[in-house]
Design a protein around this motif. Structure first.
Motif, PDB file in Angstrom:
ATOM      1  N   LEU A   1       0.840  -1.192   0.000  1.00  0.00           N
ATOM      2  CA  LEU A   1       0.000   0.000   0.000  1.00  0.00           C
ATOM      3  C   LEU A   1       0.872   1.238   0.000  1.00  0.00           C
ATOM      4  CD1 LEU A   1      -2.771   1.508   0.437  1.00  0.00           C
ATOM      5  CD2 LEU A   1      -2.332   1.247   2.894  1.00  0.00           C
ATOM      6  N   LEU A   2       0.526   2.184  -0.854  1.00  0.00           N
ATOM      7  CA  LEU A   2       1.219   3.467  -0.895  1.00  0.00           C
ATOM      8  C   LEU A   2       0.172   4.567  -0.985  1.00  0.00           C
ATOM      9  CD1 LEU A   2       4.423   4.373  -2.803  1.00  0.00           C
ATOM     10  CD2 LEU A   2       2.408   5.815  -3.096  1.00  0.00           C
ATOM     11  N   VAL A   3       0.244   5.548  -0.064  1.00  0.00           N
ATOM     12  CA  VAL A   3      -0.697   6.664  -0.062  1.00  0.00           C
ATOM     13  C   VAL A   3       0.093   7.965  -0.043  1.00  0.00           C
ATOM     14  CG1 VAL A   3      -2.695   7.733   1.030  1.00  0.00           C
ATOM     15  CG2 VAL A   3      -2.345   5.254   1.236  1.00  0.00           C
ATOM     16  N   GLY A   4      -0.150   8.811  -1.045  1.00  0.00           N
ATOM     17  CA  GLY A   4       0.554  10.084  -1.143  1.00  0.00           C
ATOM     18  C   GLY A   4      -0.334  11.253  -0.764  1.00  0.00           C
ATOM     19  N   ALA A   5       0.245  12.434  -0.733  1.00  0.00           N
ATOM     20  CA  ALA A   5      -0.499  13.662  -0.416  1.00  0.00           C
ATOM     21  C   ALA A   5      -1.145  14.187  -1.702  1.00  0.00           C
ATOM     22  CB  ALA A   5       0.435  14.708   0.192  1.00  0.00           C
ATOM     23  N   TRP A   6      -2.053  13.375  -2.247  1.00  0.00           N
ATOM     24  CA  TRP A   6      -2.628  13.654  -3.558  1.00  0.00           C
ATOM     25  C   TRP A   6      -4.144  13.660  -3.502  1.00  0.00           C
ATOM     26  CZ3 TRP A   6       0.426   8.743  -5.024  1.00  0.00           C
ATOM     27  CH2 TRP A   6       1.807   9.018  -4.996  1.00  0.00           C
ATOM     28  N   ALA A   7      -4.762  14.374  -4.443  1.00  0.00           N
ATOM     29  CA  ALA A   7      -6.184  14.247  -4.706  1.00  0.00           C
ATOM     30  C   ALA A   7      -6.350  13.165  -5.778  1.00  0.00           C
ATOM     31  CB  ALA A   7      -6.768  15.581  -5.165  1.00  0.00           C
ATOM     32  N   HIS A   8      -7.558  13.052  -6.349  1.00  0.00           N
ATOM     33  CA  HIS A   8      -7.749  12.045  -7.395  1.00  0.00           C
ATOM     34  C   HIS A   8      -6.763  12.301  -8.527  1.00  0.00           C
ATOM     35  CE1 HIS A   8     -10.001   8.696  -8.845  1.00  0.00           C
ATOM     36  NE2 HIS A   8     -10.368   9.303  -9.966  1.00  0.00           N
ATOM     37  N   LEU A   9      -6.539  13.549  -8.821  1.00  0.00           N
ATOM     38  CA  LEU A   9      -5.423  14.004  -9.629  1.00  0.00           C
ATOM     39  C   LEU A   9      -5.273  15.504  -9.351  1.00  0.00           C
ATOM     40  CD1 LEU A   9      -6.661  15.656 -12.444  1.00  0.00           C
ATOM     41  CD2 LEU A   9      -7.367  13.308 -12.895  1.00  0.00           C
ATOM     42  N   PRO A  10      -4.071  16.005  -9.426  1.00  0.00           N
ATOM     43  CA  PRO A  10      -2.829  15.369  -9.848  1.00  0.00           C
ATOM     44  C   PRO A  10      -2.145  14.647  -8.688  1.00  0.00           C
ATOM     45  CG  PRO A  10      -2.409  17.665  -9.339  1.00  0.00           C
ATOM     46  CD  PRO A  10      -3.883  17.450  -9.124  1.00  0.00           C
ATOM     47  N   TRP A  11      -1.079  13.895  -9.055  1.00  0.00           N
ATOM     48  CA  TRP A  11      -0.219  13.283  -8.054  1.00  0.00           C
ATOM     49  C   TRP A  11       1.129  13.999  -8.135  1.00  0.00           C
ATOM     50  CZ3 TRP A  11      -0.900   7.333  -9.365  1.00  0.00           C
ATOM     51  CH2 TRP A  11      -2.257   7.014  -9.286  1.00  0.00           C
ATOM     52  N   GLY A  12       1.339  14.936  -7.264  1.00  0.00           N
ATOM     53  CA  GLY A  12       2.580  15.707  -7.311  1.00  0.00           C
ATOM     54  C   GLY A  12       2.872  16.354  -5.982  1.00  0.00           C
ATOM     55  N   ARG A  13       3.809  17.282  -5.983  1.00  0.00           N
ATOM     56  CA  ARG A  13       4.266  17.877  -4.726  1.00  0.00           C
ATOM     57  C   ARG A  13       3.367  19.011  -4.250  1.00  0.00           C
ATOM     58  NH1 ARG A  13       9.939  20.786  -5.473  1.00  0.00           N
ATOM     59  NH2 ARG A  13       9.249  21.869  -3.581  1.00  0.00           N
ATOM     60  N   LYS A  14       2.549  19.568  -5.136  1.00  0.00           N
ATOM     61  CA  LYS A  14       1.708  20.706  -4.760  1.00  0.00           C
ATOM     62  C   LYS A  14       0.243  20.338  -4.911  1.00  0.00           C
ATOM     63  CE  LYS A  14       5.148  24.174  -6.088  1.00  0.00           C
ATOM     64  NZ  LYS A  14       5.434  25.365  -6.917  1.00  0.00           N
ATOM     65  N   LEU A  15      -0.526  20.647  -3.881  1.00  0.00           N
ATOM     66  CA  LEU A  15      -1.955  20.396  -3.898  1.00  0.00           C
ATOM     67  C   LEU A  15      -2.645  21.419  -3.015  1.00  0.00           C
ATOM     68  CD1 LEU A  15      -4.200  18.449  -4.921  1.00  0.00           C
ATOM     69  CD2 LEU A  15      -3.957  17.233  -2.742  1.00  0.00           C
ATOM     70  N   GLY A  16      -3.755  21.967  -3.498  1.00  0.00           N
ATOM     71  CA  GLY A  16      -4.414  23.027  -2.739  1.00  0.00           C
ATOM     72  C   GLY A  16      -3.464  24.206  -2.604  1.00  0.00           C
ATOM     73  N   ARG A  17      -3.236  24.611  -1.356  1.00  0.00           N
ATOM     74  CA  ARG A  17      -2.319  25.726  -1.087  1.00  0.00           C
ATOM     75  C   ARG A  17      -1.018  25.270  -0.457  1.00  0.00           C
ATOM     76  NH1 ARG A  17      -4.950  27.629  -4.278  1.00  0.00           N
ATOM     77  NH2 ARG A  17      -6.314  29.470  -4.210  1.00  0.00           N
TER      78      ARG A  17
END
Length: 574
Positions: free
Chosen positions: A271-287
């Protein structure tokens, strides 16, 4: 550099429907395993919104097949959400396993719909299917995708339905319908006569799955039983690489599938869970910029996964911890052998003004008299809770929900854009209760499940509750990191305990920050505005929504509390 050859090929399903696929393969005579993705958005996209292009995967020594599912792209047949994926998936695996230069071993990858096609393809246990990597899926289609704790997932379901209906219109070359649906996708029609059942969907997409989801509001309906992997995969066992995101609306599906398979499988489950939404999967999300470690590692990990199971190469992956969780706040990956469970308790306390003042509602841990140390969760279970809390009077905080101005969704997992945002202005609304802890003396590491048990009383047959957990920074900014939502139907006007599971999380609160719980009666348009009448979303007219008054009780007799797990730097539980 390896030369990659691309060509298009077709197969026939058992009922004579042609399915088309693009095939990417290295220019070699070597026998290679297959990586298969089946998807409904046009095979040229190939989920490149989160994965490397198929040419990259082919360059790693695989024959990569990207197929249009039935009724999508250039494939023949009628598209009917998930209805044909079991048989079509089985037939496709039989076909690709016999492609020229195939070594007969097949792996599947993909997220969302492409993740679901993996689960459906496994139902009849095709011999050639050796390993899969389902990302962001539903284990139970009702509880993990369409509904959350009885609340219809309006924004996610409607936006997806409009997208798929738009693709149907495009394939039919119905430009007028396509334009109308495209415009609706930019401004969801959630304020119609019946907000959850907009006229546009009835007129332009009468055959959409959306109507089935909306009109089957109970989990035991035959519709869900026939389509949920939970009921179809009872005898299935495969190595699975499970991938999720902390702000993905389907994280509970990923985790439920992982927990089930890890408990019964004879094969590796990672299992791997990142700090991502459904997309994108990257270093920045939201603010939030989560740093360089938050960059998407999935492509390299999947190659290690499939190299082991499809090529017999010892990549060392199975010697590593089976669970990798990205810890927000510290912005580092953490390894676990099992998923942490809730055991740390914070109680709600207030002087009755938690809707008005940020310093009124508080979160606290019981302290032994004289020594200043917080009581451990285990000790807490062995003590008389009411006796501990006698220093706090019973208090009531009131939420008055006005349907004319519902609390709007801000980030989180159930709406777009997802992620973490500064909600300090939102928390100042008088229809949101806030409970805030004292500044934390040392870094607090939260991981795993989070649950709120809150005592409430309502003079209506139905109401909703939204719970958001945030970090409060010394400068007053408030950033959400997990939340949950529930619809409650009850004929009782007595005080009752309502349990709200929040989204699992992994978060480090730095010393000097505080923990905050925010409670409201709406999160619109992520979920429909509850009318308070007991009517279901598909039958509730806009003007039928009523004012709802909710009393939240706390204190010695009503120990409303939030439960979570804290871990130390070595991942042992505190």
């Amino acid at each position: 550099m390896v030369k990659i050859i691309k060509h298009t090929a077709s197969m026939q399903t058992r009922d004579g429907v042609r399915l088309d696929a693009d095939i990417y393969s290295p220019d070699t005579k070597e026998k290679l395993p297959i990586l298969l993705m089946r998807q409904p958005y046009g095979r040229e996209i190939a989920s490149t919104v989160v994965y490397a292009h198929p040419r990259w995967y082919a360059a790693q020594g695989y024959i990569v097949v990207i197929q249009d599912v039935r009724g999508r792209g250039t494939s023949e047949g009628n598209f009917d959400l998930f209805s044909y994926e079991i048989e079509d998936g089985f037939d496709t695996i039989a076909w690709v396993s016999k492609l020229p230069n195939s070594n007969g071993k097949v792996g599947m990858y993909g997220f969302s719909y492409q993740g679901m096609t993996q689960l459906y393809a496994a139902v009849h246990q095709p011999e050639a299917l050796v390993a899969i990597a389902p990302a962001m899926v539903a284990y139970d289609l009702y509880t993990d995708w369409a509904y959350e704790n009885g609340a219809f997932c309006l924004h996610a379901s409607l936006a997806w339905a409009i997208q798929l209906a738009g693709e149907t219109a495009r394939l039919k070359e119905d430009e007028a319908t396509y334009l109308e649906l495209y415009k609706a996708s930019c401004n969801l029609p959630v304020n119609d006569l019946i907000p959850a059942n907009p006229e546009l969907m009835q007129k332009l997409a009468p055959d959409s799955f959306y109507h089935h989801w909306l009109n089957n509001p109970h989990p035991d309906a035959e519709y869900w039983q026939k389509r949920s992997p939970k009921y179809l995969l009872e005898n299935i066992d495969l190595p699975m690489l499970h991938v999720g995101g902390w702000f993905d609306p389907y994280l509970r599906g990923t985790l439920n599938l992982y927990r089930t398979m890890a408990a019964k499988s004879k094969y590796s489950q990672h299992l791997l869970v990142g700090a991502w939404a459904h997309l994108p999967w990257g270093r920045k999300l939201g603010r939030i910029d989560y740093g360089i470690e938050a960059q998407n590692p999935i492509d390299e990990i999947q190659i290690r996964w499939f190299d082991y199971f499809l090529k017999g190469i010892d990549t060392g992956l199975l010697e590593e911890s089976p669970i990798s969780l990205f810890e927000m706040g510290s912005n580092k990956w953490r390894e676990f052998d099992s998923l942490p469970q809730s055991d740390r308790v914070y109680y709600l306390a207030s002087d009755g003004l938690a809707s008005i003042r940020e310093d009124s509602g508080m979160l606290w841990q019981y302290e032994e008299p004289g020594d200043g140390d917080a009581i451990s969760p285990r000790e807490l279970l062995e003590t008389d809770l009411a006796e501990q809390m006698t220093e706090f009077d019973n208090n009531i905080d009131i939420i008055v929900r006005d349907p004319w101005r519902p609390v709007m969704a801000l980030g989180g997992h159930a709406t777009y854009p997802g992620g973490s945002f500064d909600r300090s202005a939102l928390d100042s609304r008088s229809d949101i209760l806030t409970y805030t802890s004292a500044p934390i003396a040392s870094d607090l590491h939260i991981a795993g499940t989070v649950n709120l048990a809150v005592y409430c009383s309502v003079e209506k047959p139905s109401f909703d509750l939204c719970a958001v957990l945030s970090v409060v920074q010394p400068d007053g900014k408030v950033f959400n990191f997990t939340q949950g939502y529930i619809t409650v139907n009850s004929t009782s006007q007595e005080i009752q305990a309502v349990n709200i599971p929040l989204q699992d999380t992994c978060m480090c609160l730095a010393a000097g920050n505080s923990l905050r719980l925010s409670i409201s009666a709406d999160c619109f348009p992520a979920y429909p505005v509850n009318p308070g009448t007991g009517k279901l979303p598909f039958e509730t007219r806009l003007m039928e929504r009523e004012i709802i008054t909710i009393a939240i009780h706390s204190g010695a007799d009503y120990p409303s509390q939030i439960k979570l797990t804290t871990v130390n730097k070595n991942n042992s539980y505190l």
